[in-house]
Write a protein that holds these residues in place. Sequence first.
Motif, PDB file in Angstrom:
ATOM      1  N   ASP A   1      86.647  96.796  25.854  1.00 21.43           N
ATOM      2  CA  ASP A   1      86.307  96.221  27.156  1.00 21.43           C
ATOM      3  C   ASP A   1      87.155  96.854  28.257  1.00 21.43           C
TER       4      ASP A   1
ATOM      5  N   GLY B   1      78.469  90.544  27.316  1.00 28.85           N
ATOM      6  CA  GLY B   1      78.594  90.104  28.697  1.00 28.85           C
ATOM      7  C   GLY B   1      78.696  91.276  29.655  1.00 28.85           C
ATOM      8  N   ASP B   2      78.487  90.975  30.915  1.00 38.35           N
ATOM      9  CA  ASP B   2      78.522  91.978  31.973  1.00 38.35           C
ATOM     10  C   ASP B   2      79.564  91.608  33.011  1.00 38.35           C
ATOM     11  N   VAL B   3      80.146  92.636  33.623  1.00 40.16           N
ATOM     12  CA  VAL B   3      81.010  92.471  34.786  1.00 40.16           C
ATOM     13  C   VAL B   3      80.478  93.395  35.870  1.00 40.16           C
ATOM     14  N   VAL B   4      80.805  93.090  37.111  1.00 46.63           N
ATOM     15  CA  VAL B   4      80.417  93.934  38.233  1.00 46.63           C
ATOM     16  C   VAL B   4      81.697  94.529  38.806  1.00 46.63           C
TER      17      VAL B   4
ATOM     18  N   ILE C   1      85.583  99.149  31.370  1.00 46.16           N
ATOM     19  CA  ILE C   1      85.808  98.818  32.786  1.00 46.16           C
ATOM     20  C   ILE C   1      86.528  99.958  33.493  1.00 46.16           C
TER      21      ILE C   1
ATOM     22  N   GLU D   1      78.508  98.391  40.506  1.00 42.60           N
ATOM     23  CA  GLU D   1      77.863  98.741  39.249  1.00 42.60           C
ATOM     24  C   GLU D   1      78.118  97.642  38.235  1.00 42.60           C
ATOM     25  N   THR D   2      77.101  97.329  37.468  1.00 40.48           N
ATOM     26  CA  THR D   2      77.242  96.368  36.380  1.00 40.48           C
ATOM     27  C   THR D   2      77.632  97.133  35.122  1.00 40.48           C
ATOM     28  N   VAL D   3      78.684  96.663  34.473  1.00 41.95           N
ATOM     29  CA  VAL D   3      79.177  97.276  33.246  1.00 41.95           C
ATOM     30  C   VAL D   3      78.989  96.267  32.117  1.00 41.95           C
ATOM     31  N   THR D   4      78.296  96.688  31.075  1.00 36.41           N
ATOM     32  CA  THR D   4      78.131  95.851  29.893  1.00 36.41           C
ATOM     33  C   THR D   4      79.307  96.094  28.961  1.00 36.41           C
ATOM     34  N   LEU D   5      80.017  95.040  28.633  1.00 33.82           N
ATOM     35  CA  LEU D   5      81.204  95.158  27.796  1.00 33.82           C
ATOM     36  C   LEU D   5      80.815  95.219  26.319  1.00 33.82           C
TER      37      LEU D   5
END
Length: 106
Positions: free
Chosen positions: A75, A24-27, A79, A16-20
Amino acid sequence: MDKAAFLSKTAGEQKETVTLPSGGDVVIRGLTLDQVEACKKRENNEAALIAAALVQPEVTYEEACVWLGSAPMGDYVAITDAVLVMSGTNREAPKSGIREPSERRG
């Protein structure tokens, strides 16, 4: 579901992509029970959880420890909330060893 299908399920298949909140995004990926238990045994279980669940960018436990020292709290919450939901714990992890964000720092 038959037995073969049941036994073939593993955590980490779904990402899942999480928008902080800071941009920016993290997976991330969900974790297995064994992985969550291993995180709880580390001195900094929050860093262990982040290191185990982040797919992009991939970080080590040590890098996650450093990141937690200066990361915006929003953030961290974004996450960990997503990881816990994907792992099936729905924020119940603090009761089993992964602390709530407010308990992180004494």
